[in-house]
Write a protein that holds these residues in place. Structure first.
Motif, mmCIF file in Angstrom:
data_model
loop_
_atom_site.group_PDB
_atom_site.id
_atom_site.type_symbol
_atom_site.label_atom_id
_atom_site.label_comp_id
_atom_site.label_asym_id
_atom_site.label_seq_id
_atom_site.Cartn_x
_atom_site.Cartn_y
_atom_site.Cartn_z
ATOM 1 N N VAL A 99 40.289 7.597 78.843
ATOM 2 C CA VAL A 99 38.894 8.035 78.667
ATOM 3 C C VAL A 99 38.756 9.316 77.830
ATOM 4 N N LEU A 100 39.884 9.901 77.392
ATOM 5 C CA LEU A 100 39.798 11.139 76.616
ATOM 6 C C LEU A 100 39.821 10.888 75.109
ATOM 7 N N ALA A 101 39.120 11.740 74.376
ATOM 8 C CA ALA A 101 39.011 11.604 72.913
ATOM 9 C C ALA A 101 40.224 12.229 72.225
ATOM 10 N N ASN A 102 40.539 11.731 71.050
ATOM 11 C CA ASN A 102 41.627 12.279 70.224
ATOM 12 C C ASN A 102 41.060 13.405 69.350
ATOM 13 N N LEU A 103 41.619 14.614 69.525
ATOM 14 C CA LEU A 103 41.120 15.789 68.797
ATOM 15 C C LEU A 103 41.995 16.177 67.611
ATOM 16 N N ASP A 104 42.891 15.278 67.213
ATOM 17 C CA ASP A 104 43.862 15.640 66.168
ATOM 18 C C ASP A 104 43.221 16.068 64.853
ATOM 19 N N ASN A 129 49.101 13.586 70.987
ATOM 20 C CA ASN A 129 47.761 13.828 70.421
ATOM 21 C C ASN A 129 47.002 14.845 71.253
ATOM 22 N N TYR A 130 46.293 15.761 70.579
ATOM 23 C CA TYR A 130 45.454 16.727 71.297
ATOM 24 C C TYR A 130 44.285 16.004 71.957
ATOM 25 N N VAL A 131 44.067 16.299 73.248
ATOM 26 C CA VAL A 131 42.930 15.719 73.970
ATOM 27 C C VAL A 131 42.113 16.821 74.663
ATOM 28 N N PHE A 301 39.321 22.787 78.134
ATOM 29 C CA PHE A 301 38.297 21.745 78.190
ATOM 30 C C PHE A 301 38.866 20.450 77.629
ATOM 31 N N ALA A 302 38.873 19.412 78.455
ATOM 32 C CA ALA A 302 39.254 18.082 77.982
ATOM 33 C C ALA A 302 38.007 17.428 77.400
ATOM 34 N N MET A 303 38.200 16.678 76.323
ATOM 35 C CA MET A 303 37.064 16.043 75.639
ATOM 36 C C MET A 303 37.059 14.527 75.918
ATOM 37 N N PHE A 304 35.900 14.018 76.279
ATOM 38 C CA PHE A 304 35.793 12.597 76.629
ATOM 39 C C PHE A 304 35.338 11.750 75.444
#
Length: 416
Positions: A99-104, A129-131, A301-304
């Protein structure tokens, strides 16, 4: 963590962000106290400056437990916020649910890999990958001391080894004062315990015992010595310690009733609020034996995953803002922590923060930078909880032998 059903996880995929307004960023956090709320206000300002709408999703209380319950129900319903305050292995658990977004893309554009120590960056990544985006660094292995109490007791400087510490504690006791200010919560026992293990065994032993949970390390003579030292510290606390909050223990040091406290750098906020100056009224030093090491507690902060393109853009801007120098400075000045971003100017920060920042950089290079087990950075919540209980049982019951204490902690470490 509560497992999401496959169906709910799929729903979270399809529906996430469907209700989001263009450029809206909804952020779940529990920073509701004075300095923290002020810091969140700064982040909101930065986002509004970029044309986005900030939607505050603050859930007060319980160190985030209440917030996590709300978050789970939102994610299961397929309506997650853009970002949520999650840290340590909890990030991996959420990422594992898909459920987490990829912040790469943001991380690459902002050069996060060169701005973060590898050991911190790894906590923010899932399968490379950064999440999640890190906000700050709290150092946990601090020892706080009242300069006047030490002077009264004839202690020349902050002790650097455990032997020096016990010699100083004896002098304080002789002067009719309390040597160690401590409270009654199990996390306070655990905070002291991890600093003892680090000081007695060093960073590699700490990694093996409290991060890798290696049974050989957990049952070694070094762990026996750690528990003997831990028990000895307890003999210098006062009978009223059980049930006391951490900040009341800090107040004892501030008010010259006690000499030392083992606590993370959030304790500094109490000294600052009381108008005390580091180096003059109080001393901040690494816990005995831990001068070349650093236990870190990093808020993040985790990003969804969001579906709406405008919401995704706002989310990317939020991640960049969190790691940006402007927010890193203002947030950490308010919180008492230090910027997680390397190479920051520290001229506005006090001497304790400057020492923390220097040691953070140095230990990142030397291998002495290790995650705090007591503050949710090192192992799964289940193992952490079980070890914490075993440590507190040993601390609170003098009838438990050191040998049994070692056995109980090693057994707790196998909790899945």
């Amino acid at each position: 963590m509560m497992k999401l059903s496959k169906l709910a996880a799929a729903a979270a995929f399809v529906m996430a962000g469907s209700a989001a307004i263009a450029g809206e960023v909804e952020v779940l956090h529990w920073w509701t106290s004075g300095g923290e709320a002020k810091s969140v206000g700064e982040l909101k300002k930065i986002m509004q400056g970029k044309g986005h709408t900030w939607k505050d999703f603050a859930v007060a209380g319980g160190g985030g437990d209440a917030a996590m319950t709300v978050l789970k129900s939102r994610v299961v319903a397929g309506n997650p916020p853009a970002a949520a305050q999650i840290k340590g292995p909890g990030i991996q658990e959420w990422a594992n649910e898909g459920v987490l977004a990829n912040l790469d893309a943001v991380a690459k554009a902002e050069k996060w890999d060169s701005l973060l120590p590898g050991v911190v960056a790894d906590v923010m990544k899932y399968k490379g990958n950064y999440v999640a985006a890190p906000v700050n660094v709290h150092r946990v292995n601090w020892m706080w001391a009242n300069a006047n109490v030490l002077k009264k007791a004839g202690v020349a400087s902050a002790p650097k080894t455990w032997d020096e510490f016990f010699a100083a504690a004896d002098k304080v006791k002789k002067a009719g004062l309390i040597a160690v200010a401590h409270g009654g919560q199990n996390w306070q026992d655990f905070t002291t315990f991890e600093s003892v293990v680090l000081g007695v065994g060093g960073a590699k032993f700490y990694q093996d015992a409290l991060v890798k949970l290696d049974q050989k390390a957990l049952t070694s003579p070094t762990m026996t010595k750690s528990l003997e030292t831990f028990r000895k510290i307890k003999s210098y606390t006062d009978p009223a310690a059980p049930g006391r909050d951490w900040n009341l223990a800090t107040a004892m040091v501030i008010q010259e009733k006690a000499a030392f406290q083992f606590m993370g750098d959030w304790a500094k906020g109490e000294f600052t609020a009381a108008g005390k100056v580091p180096g003059k009224d109080y001393i901040c030093a690494a816990a005995p034996g831990t001068g070349n090491a650093y236990t870190f507690n990093v808020d993040s902060f985790a990003m969804f995953k969001l579906k709406d393109a405008a919401a995704q853009k706002a989310q990317g801007d939020l991640a960049a803002a969190i790691m940006g120098p402007e927010f890193q400075e203002v947030f950490n000045l308010n919180k008492g922590s230090i910027p997680v971003r390397l190479g920051m100017k520290m001229d506005k920060f006090d001497d304790c923060a400057k020492l923390s920042s220097k040691d953070f950089v140095d230990t990142a290079k030397s291998g002495g930078l290790v995650p705090s087990i007591a503050h949710g950075m090192a192992v799964s919540p289940a193992a952490e909880g079980a070890i914490k209980d075993a440590v507190s049982q040993f601390w609170n019951d003098d009838k438990i032998s050191v040998a049994d204490g070692v056995k109980n902690i090693a057994k707790a470490a196998t909790t899945k």
